[in-house]
Design a protein around this motif. Structure first.
Motif, mmCIF file in Angstrom:
data_model
loop_
_atom_site.group_PDB
_atom_site.id
_atom_site.type_symbol
_atom_site.label_atom_id
_atom_site.label_comp_id
_atom_site.label_asym_id
_atom_site.label_seq_id
_atom_site.Cartn_x
_atom_site.Cartn_y
_atom_site.Cartn_z
ATOM 1 N N ILE A 1 -35.939 12.007 -22.066
ATOM 2 C CA ILE A 1 -36.232 11.279 -23.296
ATOM 3 C C ILE A 1 -37.734 11.287 -23.580
ATOM 4 C CG2 ILE A 1 -34.193 9.831 -23.194
ATOM 5 C CD1 ILE A 1 -35.950 7.610 -22.061
ATOM 6 N N HIS B 1 -35.457 14.407 -27.751
ATOM 7 C CA HIS B 1 -34.787 14.266 -26.465
ATOM 8 C C HIS B 1 -34.099 15.585 -26.130
ATOM 9 C CE1 HIS B 1 -35.615 10.127 -27.307
ATOM 10 N NE2 HIS B 1 -34.704 10.054 -28.254
ATOM 11 N N ASN C 1 -34.966 11.629 -32.524
ATOM 12 C CA ASN C 1 -34.773 10.204 -32.287
ATOM 13 C C ASN C 1 -34.395 9.507 -33.596
ATOM 14 O OD1 ASN C 1 -34.745 7.750 -31.063
ATOM 15 N ND2 ASN C 1 -36.957 7.520 -30.977
ATOM 16 N N ARG D 1 -30.519 8.735 -36.243
ATOM 17 C CA ARG D 1 -29.050 8.675 -36.268
ATOM 18 C C ARG D 1 -28.426 10.074 -36.262
ATOM 19 N NH1 ARG D 1 -25.536 5.715 -34.234
ATOM 20 N NH2 ARG D 1 -24.154 7.438 -34.037
ATOM 21 N N PHE E 1 -28.614 11.646 -32.792
ATOM 22 C CA PHE E 1 -27.648 11.118 -31.833
ATOM 23 C C PHE E 1 -26.226 11.562 -32.167
ATOM 24 C CE2 PHE E 1 -31.277 8.472 -30.882
ATOM 25 C CZ PHE E 1 -31.245 8.459 -29.494
ATOM 26 N N ASP E 2 -25.928 11.747 -33.442
ATOM 27 C CA ASP E 2 -24.633 12.328 -33.834
ATOM 28 C C ASP E 2 -24.527 13.760 -33.318
ATOM 29 O OD1 ASP E 2 -23.880 9.978 -35.099
ATOM 30 O OD2 ASP E 2 -24.464 10.700 -37.105
ATOM 31 N N PHE F 1 -26.065 14.974 -30.701
ATOM 32 C CA PHE F 1 -25.893 14.844 -29.253
ATOM 33 C C PHE F 1 -24.440 14.544 -28.902
ATOM 34 C CE2 PHE F 1 -26.462 11.843 -25.485
ATOM 35 C CZ PHE F 1 -26.450 12.851 -24.547
ATOM 36 N N GLU F 2 -23.816 13.646 -29.642
ATOM 37 C CA GLU F 2 -22.409 13.314 -29.392
ATOM 38 C C GLU F 2 -21.510 14.541 -29.586
ATOM 39 O OE1 GLU F 2 -19.142 9.915 -30.559
ATOM 40 O OE2 GLU F 2 -20.764 10.342 -31.964
#
Length: 66
Positions: free
Chosen positions: A23, A28, A48, A50, A53-54, A56-57
Motif C-alpha cells: 500500500i 497500491h 486509492n 472507489r 478498489f472495484d 482490485f475486487e
C-alpha cells in the motif's frame, strides 16, 4: 515457557492462496502468492479511490489473474 513464532507449524496448505498488498498513498499493488511462497499471475496497480478498489475486487475474483 515462552512461545516463539518459529515453533508454530505452517498453517498454509495447498488450499490456501495468499494475497499481499503493497500500500502507498496514491497507488497500491497486490500480488498473489501460493502457499509455498511462489508468486502467481501478474500484479495489478490500482488507485486509492472507489474505482481502484472495484478494479482490485475484479482482479481477485478473476482466476485468470492468479
Amino acid at each position: 515457557m515462552k512461545f516463539k513464532t518459529q515453533d508454530k507449524p505452517n498453517q498454509h496448505t495447498v488450499h490456501h492462496l495468499v494475497i499481499g498488498v503493497d500500500i502507498a498513498q496514491e497507488t497500491h499493488v497486490p500480488r498473489a502468492v501460493s502457499f509455498r511462497g511462489i508468486a502467481l499471475g501478474t500484479p495489478l496497480e490500482f488507485g486509492n479511490h472507489r474505482e481502484g478498489f472495484d478494479q482490485f475486487e475484479r482482479w481477485i475474483n478473476d482466476p485468470t489473474n492468479l
